[in-house]
Enzyme design. Structure first.
Site, PDB file in Angstrom:
ATOM      1  N   ASP A   1       0.857  -1.195   0.000  1.00  0.00           N
ATOM      2  CA  ASP A   1       0.000   0.000   0.000  1.00  0.00           C
ATOM      3  C   ASP A   1       0.890   1.239   0.000  1.00  0.00           C
ATOM      4  O   ASP A   1       1.724   1.402   0.897  1.00  0.00           O
ATOM      5  CB  ASP A   1      -0.875  -0.055   1.267  1.00  0.00           C
ATOM      6  CG  ASP A   1      -1.668   1.230   1.490  1.00  0.00           C
ATOM      7  OD1 ASP A   1      -1.891   1.968   0.509  1.00  0.00           O
ATOM      8  OD2 ASP A   1      -2.064   1.467   2.642  1.00  0.00           O
TER       9      ASP A   1
ATOM     10  N   ASP B   1      -7.166 -18.652  -3.620  1.00  0.00           N
ATOM     11  CA  ASP B   1      -8.396 -19.367  -3.264  1.00  0.00           C
ATOM     12  C   ASP B   1      -8.146 -20.533  -2.309  1.00  0.00           C
ATOM     13  O   ASP B   1      -9.095 -21.105  -1.772  1.00  0.00           O
ATOM     14  CB  ASP B   1      -9.065 -19.927  -4.529  1.00  0.00           C
ATOM     15  CG  ASP B   1      -9.603 -18.830  -5.432  1.00  0.00           C
ATOM     16  OD1 ASP B   1      -9.982 -17.761  -4.915  1.00  0.00           O
ATOM     17  OD2 ASP B   1      -9.643 -19.047  -6.659  1.00  0.00           O
TER      18      ASP B   1
ATOM     19  N   ASP C   1      -4.198   3.721   2.653  1.00  0.00           N
ATOM     20  CA  ASP C   1      -5.615   3.402   2.870  1.00  0.00           C
ATOM     21  C   ASP C   1      -5.790   1.957   3.343  1.00  0.00           C
ATOM     22  O   ASP C   1      -6.914   1.459   3.417  1.00  0.00           O
ATOM     23  CB  ASP C   1      -6.456   3.675   1.609  1.00  0.00           C
ATOM     24  CG  ASP C   1      -6.007   2.828   0.417  1.00  0.00           C
ATOM     25  OD1 ASP C   1      -5.040   2.028   0.571  1.00  0.00           O
ATOM     26  OD2 ASP C   1      -6.612   2.943  -0.655  1.00  0.00           O
TER      27      ASP C   1
ATOM     28  N   GLU D   1      -8.011 -20.918 -15.718  1.00  0.00           N
ATOM     29  CA  GLU D   1      -8.363 -21.564 -14.453  1.00  0.00           C
ATOM     30  C   GLU D   1      -9.269 -22.734 -14.790  1.00  0.00           C
ATOM     31  O   GLU D   1     -10.430 -22.549 -15.154  1.00  0.00           O
ATOM     32  CB  GLU D   1      -9.081 -20.587 -13.523  1.00  0.00           C
ATOM     33  CG  GLU D   1      -9.271 -21.185 -12.140  1.00  0.00           C
ATOM     34  CD  GLU D   1     -10.360 -20.532 -11.306  1.00  0.00           C
ATOM     35  OE1 GLU D   1     -10.445 -20.867 -10.123  1.00  0.00           O
ATOM     36  OE2 GLU D   1     -11.145 -19.722 -11.835  1.00  0.00           O
TER      37      GLU D   1
ATOM     38  N   ASP E   1      -1.786  -1.345  -3.828  1.00  0.00           N
ATOM     39  CA  ASP E   1      -2.113  -0.623  -5.057  1.00  0.00           C
ATOM     40  C   ASP E   1      -1.036  -0.861  -6.120  1.00  0.00           C
ATOM     41  O   ASP E   1       0.000  -1.484  -5.840  1.00  0.00           O
ATOM     42  CB  ASP E   1      -2.311   0.870  -4.765  1.00  0.00           C
ATOM     43  CG  ASP E   1      -1.239   1.409  -3.834  1.00  0.00           C
ATOM     44  OD1 ASP E   1      -0.061   1.217  -4.151  1.00  0.00           O
ATOM     45  OD2 ASP E   1      -1.587   1.990  -2.774  1.00  0.00           O
TER      46      ASP E   1
ATOM     47  N   ASN F   1      -0.607   4.500  -0.573  1.00  0.00           N
ATOM     48  CA  ASN F   1      -1.367   5.733  -0.308  1.00  0.00           C
ATOM     49  C   ASN F   1      -2.127   5.672   1.014  1.00  0.00           C
ATOM     50  O   ASN F   1      -3.132   6.364   1.208  1.00  0.00           O
ATOM     51  CB  ASN F   1      -2.313   6.070  -1.471  1.00  0.00           C
ATOM     52  CG  ASN F   1      -3.391   5.007  -1.636  1.00  0.00           C
ATOM     53  OD1 ASN F   1      -3.266   3.916  -1.067  1.00  0.00           O
ATOM     54  ND2 ASN F   1      -4.442   5.312  -2.375  1.00  0.00           N
TER      55      ASN F   1
ATOM     56  N   ASP G   1     -10.331 -16.378 -15.725  1.00  0.00           N
ATOM     57  CA  ASP G   1     -11.094 -16.869 -14.587  1.00  0.00           C
ATOM     58  C   ASP G   1     -12.164 -17.874 -15.042  1.00  0.00           C
ATOM     59  O   ASP G   1     -12.873 -17.621 -16.015  1.00  0.00           O
ATOM     60  CB  ASP G   1     -11.768 -15.657 -13.926  1.00  0.00           C
ATOM     61  CG  ASP G   1     -12.345 -15.957 -12.567  1.00  0.00           C
ATOM     62  OD1 ASP G   1     -11.567 -16.182 -11.641  1.00  0.00           O
ATOM     63  OD2 ASP G   1     -13.587 -15.953 -12.436  1.00  0.00           O
TER      64      ASP G   1
ATOM     65  N   ASP H   1      -5.485 -10.626 -14.911  1.00  0.00           N
ATOM     66  CA  ASP H   1      -6.657 -11.482 -14.750  1.00  0.00           C
ATOM     67  C   ASP H   1      -7.740 -10.992 -15.702  1.00  0.00           C
ATOM     68  O   ASP H   1      -7.911  -9.791 -15.881  1.00  0.00           O
ATOM     69  CB  ASP H   1      -7.159 -11.373 -13.306  1.00  0.00           C
ATOM     70  CG  ASP H   1      -7.454 -12.716 -12.692  1.00  0.00           C
ATOM     71  OD1 ASP H   1      -8.329 -13.420 -13.237  1.00  0.00           O
ATOM     72  OD2 ASP H   1      -6.843 -13.049 -11.660  1.00  0.00           O
TER      73      ASP H   1
HETATM   74  C1  NOJ Z   1     -12.135 -17.959  -9.381  1.00  0.00           C
HETATM   75  C2  NOJ Z   1     -11.299 -16.938  -8.674  1.00  0.00           C
HETATM   76  O1  NOJ Z   1      -9.997 -17.436  -8.510  1.00  0.00           O
HETATM   77  C3  NOJ Z   1     -12.012 -16.651  -7.358  1.00  0.00           C
HETATM   78  O2  NOJ Z   1     -11.215 -15.883  -6.501  1.00  0.00           O
HETATM   79  C4  NOJ Z   1     -13.315 -15.989  -7.671  1.00  0.00           C
HETATM   80  O3  NOJ Z   1     -14.033 -15.788  -6.471  1.00  0.00           O
HETATM   81  C5  NOJ Z   1     -14.158 -16.840  -8.617  1.00  0.00           C
HETATM   82  N1  NOJ Z   1     -13.403 -17.385  -9.699  1.00  0.00           N
HETATM   83  C6  NOJ Z   1     -15.269 -16.013  -9.219  1.00  0.00           C
HETATM   84  O4  NOJ Z   1     -14.742 -15.088 -10.127  1.00  0.00           O
END
Ligand code: NOJ
Length: 541
Positions: free
Chosen positions: A26, A338, A30, A276, A34, A28, A210, A108
């Site tokens: 970070d 995740d 908050d 993914e 960033d 700034n 994703d 992403d």
């Molecule tokens: C997979 C992502 O890695 C995860 O973090 C996200 O919550 C879900 N897809 C939905 O986009």
């Protein structure tokens, strides 16, 4: 397969480092990381010398404008930056600063759903005859008033929400603020391809896509069958976990969409598509494309799911190697935003060192999650501090916040992450486990990562050679060769907490031990792997 560094693509050669921007640095004050913070730490990642990690690619989790219900995976505008993280000028500076250091930038891209605040969805829900109505997946209630089908949301509850204004349900397999796009609509497809070009023109080198296997669903949206192997103790609202995924993901039709996405990437030089993707090997391998015309790197998460056992890891790697067509390049992931932290999942700090050697010596592109190079463990998140929708809806123990705690840079009050209290609690161990402390300790895990990454980068057998597992007949040990026509390296990993003795013919030299304290040479005979020790060996001439 070729063995010359220069003839490999960058995405085959590089170690990829995943940054979760909220939690990295970070600048700034908050409490949220960033893009300027990422720029400020690029030298840590690669300053061209072995004092830095030496990674040659970074993957940034989402930084787009977003209401942050799913922390940026709910995108309100695919072609901008959320002010929390910076602006497009800062992004452009990040691209050039990364490239100046030889670091490729992967971002992403979330093609399955947008935020409900995206102007496309605002238009789509405004009326049934809006031109963008068909950009999302709308259905009438069944004649008896029930939901269009039995699908559940990954984050709990049904996958359908009723929109009273227009009198139909929309589909969302994540939170209800993430309505799903309709990839059967050609205009939507074209608009999504334009979002790719927007970033490709700005110099982005690749996309991590994703839940790419979900973008096309069964045309008739049929009910999914019950999953007979579902955990009987699932929370009552985990409808997703109770069903098989027969009709909501991995439909045959997804492949032609991915080929079109790849064709957009191929309009530019050397851009990489990473997906993914979950699922059994024979289905998963299809995402490379029958002719190598889909994704260069469908993420391979298999090792994350294995128990900490030499035989299980070997089986997983051997099965992957056997399943890959000759044009397909392997890749390995041991942690991400995740999953629980690697060190917590595999047992602890000793396992983390062997895991580092495994990840960085297998054949294929390794992806390393920020903080795993310090072996951060799962954060302690009190129930009232849970931020993640998965944790809020499915129970505190399912929260992914544990793996998203702030990066630990130094021992100063906010771990050098921020001037103020961070958005998630810092782990208590930051005063001892941080970049500054570990940089100064010669045998730290961070120094092991640096040495392994640099050794890999200068060793053709490790970054480009063949893989061959050896049957050494010693329990708890996984031994393999990496080999080009002119170079051989041997990797020997002890997964147990006990010493193991191995027999080797020929003369060998230890290049590196996971304990960073051993470089002896030996000739034919036996050698000892200490508890939780891994070695890389080279033949002695
Ligand atoms: C997979 C992502 O890695 C995860 O973090 C996200 O919550 C879900 N897809 C939905 O986009």
């Amino acid at each position: 397969m070729t063995n010359h560094k220069n003839s490999l693509h960058w995405w085959q050669r590089a170690v990829v480092y995943q940054i979760y921007p909220r939690s990295f640095k970070d600048t700034n004050a908050d409490g949220i990381g960033d893009l300027n913070g990422v720029i400020a730490r690029l030298d840590y990642l690669n300053d061209g010398t072995p004092n830095s990690l030496g990674v040659e690619a970074i993957w940034l989790s989402p930084f787009y404008p977003s209401p942050m219900v799913d922390f940026g995976y709910d995108i309100a505008d695919y072609c901008d930056i959320d002010p929390l993280f910076g602006d497009l000028a800062t992004f452009d500076r990040l691209v050039s600063e990364a490239h100046r250091r030889g670091i490729k930038l992967i971002i992403d891209w979330v093609p399955n759903h947008t935020s409900d605040q995206h102007r496309w969805f605002v238009e789509s829900r405004s009326s049934r005859d809006n031109p963008k109505r068909d950009w999302y997946i709308w259905r009438d209630p069944n004649p008896d008033g029930s939901l269009p089908n039995n699908w559940g949301s990954v984050f709990g509850g049904p996958a359908w929400t009723f929109d009273p204004g227009s009198g139909q349900y929309y589909l969302h397999q994540f939170v209800k603020e993430q309505p799903e796009l309709n990839w059967r609509n050609p205009e939507l497809r074209a608009a999504m391809f334009e979002t790719l070009r927007f970033w490709l023109k700005r110099g982005v080198d690749g996309f991590r896509m994703d839940v790419i296997g979900m973008i096309l669903k069964d045309k008739e949206l049929r009910d999914n069958p019950l999953n007979p192997n579902a955990n009987p103790n699932l929370p009552a609202n985990d409808l997703f976990g109770r069903l098989q995924t027969t009709y909501n993901m991995d439909q045959d039709e997804v492949h032609s969409a991915i080929r079109e996405i790849r064709a957009v990437l191929d309009e530019y030089d050397e851009r990489c598509g990473i997906g993914e993707l979950w699922g059994e090997l024979p289905r998963w391998v299809r995402y490379y494309g029958e002719l190598g015309d889909e994704l260069q790197l469908p993420f391979n998460f298999r090792l994350m799911r294995e128990p900490w056992q030499a035989s299980a890891m070997r089986r997983s790697v051997d099965e992957l190697e056997a399943a890959l067509p000759s044009f397909a390049w392997p890749n390995y992931v041991l942690g991400n935003h995740d999953q629980p932290r690697l060190a917590s999942r595999f047992g602890g700090q000793s396992q983390a060192r062997v895991a580092a050697m495994l990840l960085l010596t297998l054949r294929g592109t390794p992806t390393l999650y920020y903080g795993d190079e310090l072996s951060l463990e799962n954060g302690q998140i009190p129930p009232e501090k849970v931020q993640d929708p998965q944790g809020k809806n499915l129970g505190h123990e399912r929260t992914r916040d544990v793996t998203r705690t702030p990066m630990q840079w130094d021992a100063s009050p906010q771990a050098g992450f921020s001037q103020v209290e961070p958005w998630l609690p810092l782990s208590a161990d930051f005063t001892s486990r941080n970049v500054e402390t570990q940089s100064q300790k010669p045998d730290s895990l961070l120094n092991l990562y640096k040495k392994l990454i640099w050794l890999r980068g200068e060793t053709p057998a490790l970054y480009g050679g063949d893989y061959l597992a050896l049957d050494i007949g010693v329990a708890d040990c996984y031994v393999y060769q990496r080999r080009t026509a002119t170079q051989t390296r041997l990797v020997a990993l002890n997964f147990s907490a006990e010493e193991r003795q191995l027999e080797l013919a020929g003369s060998w030299k230890i290049l590196i031990s996971t304990h960073l304290d051993r470089q002896e040479k030996f000739s034919t005979g036996s050698f000892v792997l200490r508890p939780h020790e891994g070695l890389i060996l080279a033949p002695e001439q």
